[in-house]
Design a protein around this motif. Structure first.
Motif, PDB file in Angstrom:
ATOM      1  N   LEU A   1       0.862  -1.311   0.217  1.00 25.52           N
ATOM      2  CA  LEU A   1       0.046   0.014  -0.014  1.00 25.52           C
ATOM      3  C   LEU A   1       0.856   1.307  -0.003  1.00 25.52           C
ATOM      4  O   LEU A   1       1.346   1.509   1.061  1.00 25.52           O
ATOM      5  CB  LEU A   1      -0.891   0.125   1.232  1.00 25.52           C
ATOM      6  N   ASP A   2       0.737   2.104  -1.156  1.00 28.13           N
ATOM      7  CA  ASP A   2       1.631   2.971  -1.447  1.00 28.13           C
ATOM      8  C   ASP A   2       1.001   4.408  -0.934  1.00 28.13           C
ATOM      9  O   ASP A   2       0.023   4.785  -1.330  1.00 28.13           O
ATOM     10  CB  ASP A   2       2.065   3.339  -2.911  1.00 28.13           C
ATOM     11  N   PRO A   3       1.504   5.154   0.241  1.00 26.27           N
ATOM     12  CA  PRO A   3       0.631   6.137   0.734  1.00 26.27           C
ATOM     13  C   PRO A   3       0.447   7.345  -0.221  1.00 26.27           C
ATOM     14  O   PRO A   3      -0.800   7.890  -0.275  1.00 26.27           O
ATOM     15  CB  PRO A   3       1.493   6.662   1.771  1.00 26.27           C
ATOM     16  N   GLU A   4       1.487   7.448  -1.095  1.00 22.43           N
ATOM     17  CA  GLU A   4       1.474   8.620  -1.946  1.00 22.43           C
ATOM     18  C   GLU A   4       0.236   8.155  -3.190  1.00 22.43           C
ATOM     19  O   GLU A   4      -0.715   9.003  -3.627  1.00 22.43           O
ATOM     20  CB  GLU A   4       2.700   8.980  -2.892  1.00 22.43           C
ATOM     21  N   ALA A   5       0.100   7.062  -3.668  1.00 17.38           N
ATOM     22  CA  ALA A   5      -0.669   6.461  -4.477  1.00 17.38           C
ATOM     23  C   ALA A   5      -2.225   6.774  -3.741  1.00 17.38           C
ATOM     24  O   ALA A   5      -3.263   6.959  -4.653  1.00 17.38           O
ATOM     25  CB  ALA A   5      -0.441   5.166  -4.979  1.00 17.38           C
ATOM     26  N   LEU A   6      -2.271   6.202  -2.601  1.00 14.57           N
ATOM     27  CA  LEU A   6      -3.568   6.242  -1.868  1.00 14.57           C
ATOM     28  C   LEU A   6      -4.196   7.586  -1.918  1.00 14.57           C
ATOM     29  O   LEU A   6      -5.208   7.740  -2.022  1.00 14.57           O
ATOM     30  CB  LEU A   6      -3.399   5.549  -0.620  1.00 14.57           C
ATOM     31  N   ALA A   7      -3.105   8.379  -1.534  1.00 14.02           N
ATOM     32  CA  ALA A   7      -3.514   9.748  -1.353  1.00 14.02           C
ATOM     33  C   ALA A   7      -4.123  10.423  -2.522  1.00 14.02           C
ATOM     34  O   ALA A   7      -5.176  11.245  -2.702  1.00 14.02           O
ATOM     35  CB  ALA A   7      -2.497  10.761  -0.871  1.00 14.02           C
ATOM     36  N   ARG A   8      -3.603  10.039  -3.920  1.00 12.91           N
ATOM     37  CA  ARG A   8      -4.171  10.393  -5.004  1.00 12.91           C
ATOM     38  C   ARG A   8      -5.391   9.970  -5.237  1.00 12.91           C
ATOM     39  O   ARG A   8      -6.438  10.526  -5.910  1.00 12.91           O
ATOM     40  CB  ARG A   8      -3.105   9.927  -6.123  1.00 12.91           C
ATOM     41  N   GLU A   9      -5.621   8.353  -4.949  1.00 12.34           N
ATOM     42  CA  GLU A   9      -6.757   7.920  -5.283  1.00 12.34           C
ATOM     43  C   GLU A   9      -7.928   8.486  -4.487  1.00 12.34           C
ATOM     44  O   GLU A   9      -8.923   8.418  -5.117  1.00 12.34           O
ATOM     45  CB  GLU A   9      -6.582   6.461  -5.094  1.00 12.34           C
TER      46      GLU A   9
ATOM     47  N   GLU B   1      -8.028  11.415  -2.947  1.00  9.58           N
ATOM     48  CA  GLU B   1      -8.007  12.875  -3.180  1.00  9.58           C
ATOM     49  C   GLU B   1      -7.826  13.467  -1.813  1.00  9.58           C
ATOM     50  O   GLU B   1      -8.805  14.182  -1.136  1.00  9.58           O
ATOM     51  CB  GLU B   1      -9.202  13.353  -3.601  1.00  9.58           C
ATOM     52  N   CYS B   2      -6.602  13.133  -1.146  1.00 12.92           N
ATOM     53  CA  CYS B   2      -6.572  13.558   0.348  1.00 12.92           C
ATOM     54  C   CYS B   2      -4.890  13.549   0.506  1.00 12.92           C
ATOM     55  O   CYS B   2      -4.264  13.479  -0.494  1.00 12.92           O
ATOM     56  CB  CYS B   2      -7.097  12.841   1.412  1.00 12.92           C
ATOM     57  N   SER B   3      -4.579  14.322   1.778  1.00 10.35           N
ATOM     58  CA  SER B   3      -3.176  14.328   1.889  1.00 10.35           C
ATOM     59  C   SER B   3      -2.639  12.970   2.634  1.00 10.35           C
ATOM     60  O   SER B   3      -3.591  12.184   2.721  1.00 10.35           O
ATOM     61  CB  SER B   3      -2.914  15.436   2.912  1.00 10.35           C
ATOM     62  N   ARG B   4      -1.452  13.017   2.431  1.00  9.59           N
ATOM     63  CA  ARG B   4      -0.723  11.523   3.024  1.00  9.59           C
ATOM     64  C   ARG B   4      -1.044  11.456   4.551  1.00  9.59           C
ATOM     65  O   ARG B   4      -1.037  10.312   5.221  1.00  9.59           O
ATOM     66  CB  ARG B   4       0.585  11.600   2.917  1.00  9.59           C
ATOM     67  N   THR B   5      -1.309  12.447   5.433  1.00  7.42           N
ATOM     68  CA  THR B   5      -1.359  12.601   6.951  1.00  7.42           C
ATOM     69  C   THR B   5      -2.580  11.724   7.240  1.00  7.42           C
ATOM     70  O   THR B   5      -2.256  10.626   8.068  1.00  7.42           O
ATOM     71  CB  THR B   5      -1.602  13.929   7.406  1.00  7.42           C
ATOM     72  N   PRO B   6      -3.997  11.940   6.801  1.00  7.88           N
ATOM     73  CA  PRO B   6      -4.980  10.646   7.177  1.00  7.88           C
ATOM     74  C   PRO B   6      -4.887   9.550   6.483  1.00  7.88           C
ATOM     75  O   PRO B   6      -5.132   8.360   7.443  1.00  7.88           O
ATOM     76  CB  PRO B   6      -6.096  11.632   6.559  1.00  7.88           C
ATOM     77  N   ILE B   7      -3.949   9.279   5.397  1.00  6.29           N
ATOM     78  CA  ILE B   7      -3.641   7.878   5.018  1.00  6.29           C
ATOM     79  C   ILE B   7      -2.817   7.382   5.973  1.00  6.29           C
ATOM     80  O   ILE B   7      -2.971   6.144   6.272  1.00  6.29           O
ATOM     81  CB  ILE B   7      -3.108   8.181   3.629  1.00  6.29           C
ATOM     82  N   ARG B   8      -1.842   7.968   6.272  1.00 10.57           N
ATOM     83  CA  ARG B   8      -1.037   7.290   7.387  1.00 10.57           C
ATOM     84  C   ARG B   8      -1.609   7.120   8.674  1.00 10.57           C
ATOM     85  O   ARG B   8      -1.590   5.953   9.243  1.00 10.57           O
ATOM     86  CB  ARG B   8       0.063   8.263   7.655  1.00 10.57           C
ATOM     87  N   GLU B   9      -2.565   8.026   9.196  1.00  8.31           N
ATOM     88  CA  GLU B   9      -3.271   7.500  10.244  1.00  8.31           C
ATOM     89  C   GLU B   9      -4.455   6.352  10.318  1.00  8.31           C
ATOM     90  O   GLU B   9      -4.645   5.425  11.077  1.00  8.31           O
ATOM     91  CB  GLU B   9      -3.967   8.727  10.787  1.00  8.31           C
TER      92      GLU B   9
END
Length: 225
Positions: free
Chosen positions: A29-37, A39-47
């Motif tokens: 799971l790539d945080p940058e790719a997930l953030a794009r998918e 449409e949010c920043s990486r911070t909530p993805i990491r959380e």
């Protein structure tokens, strides 16, 4: 109404994506790719990924990244053994404690399972099957037990879905539901516990089918790499 925190919504979306097969066991799971998918920043993805790691649905490997949890055969069998015990407890208590409204809801879920089985819709059956099991957890009227069963159920969802694609498994699963349902309606705690344990345990041919499904999934991932 309080708003659901952004990280929690993302966690729910990612959990659904894993359960639905969008991300398979072992996928990175790539945080940058997930953030794009999403449409949010990486911070909530990491959380969100941290929350999923705490639940056991993903694993964080130092210097390698975050991966959807991929259980070994031994780990999988161990978890299904525990799942069978937890669901057995739920069914035993539900046989004694379920209200008429809860039994009616279970019957509706079983009817929905029948419709999916008749239509040959294994994925639809998978969702209705999940509803059936969660209703039994709730009918135990033990919140702690319900929470523990639901947590492990979530971890095993991708593998329970794989099982349902084995030939004839949907029909046999439905028949097993019928036995569980009859025991619950009759208030037979021992029969309900035994029936749902048999339904959940991975033994014999079912074990071989699950291993074969895992091997096919692994081959598909390797060919797609």
């Amino acid at each position: 109404m309080a708003r659901t925190p952004h990280a929690q919504r993302l966690r729910d979306l990612l959990e659904d994506a894993i359960v639905d097969g969008h991300f398979a066991p072992g996928d990175k799971l790539d945080p940058e790719a997930l953030a794009r998918e999403y449409e949010c920043s990486r911070t909530p993805i990491r959380e969100a990924l941290q929350q999923l790691a705490a639940s056991g649905m993903v694993r964080v490997l130092p210097k390698r990244g975050t991966f959807v949890a991929q259980l070994s055969v031994t780990e999988l069998v161990e978890r299904f053994e525990v799942m069978a015990e937890l669901e057995g407890m739920c069914a035993r208590l539900a046989a004694r404690r379920a209200t008429s409204e809860e039994l009616a809801a279970l019957q509706r879920a079983q009817t929905a399972c029948r419709e999916c089985m008749t239509a040959g819709d294994a994925d639809g059956y998978y969702y209705e099957n999940g509803t059936f099991h969660h209703l039994i957890y709730q009918a135990s009227h033990n919140q702690f037990l319900t929470g523990e069963a639901a947590r492990l159920h979530a971890i095993l969802k991708p593998y329970r879905r794989l099982q349902l694609h084995a030939r004839g498994r949907v029909a046999s699963s439905f028949d097993e539901h019928e036995v569980i349902m009859a025991a619950l309606v009759q208030g037979d705690a021992e029969a309900a516990e035994a029936a749902i344990k048999h339904h959940v345990q991975v033994q014999g041919e079912r074990f071989n089918d699950l291993v074969a499904s895992m091997q096919r999934l692994q081959a598909q991932r390797q060919n797609g790499a």
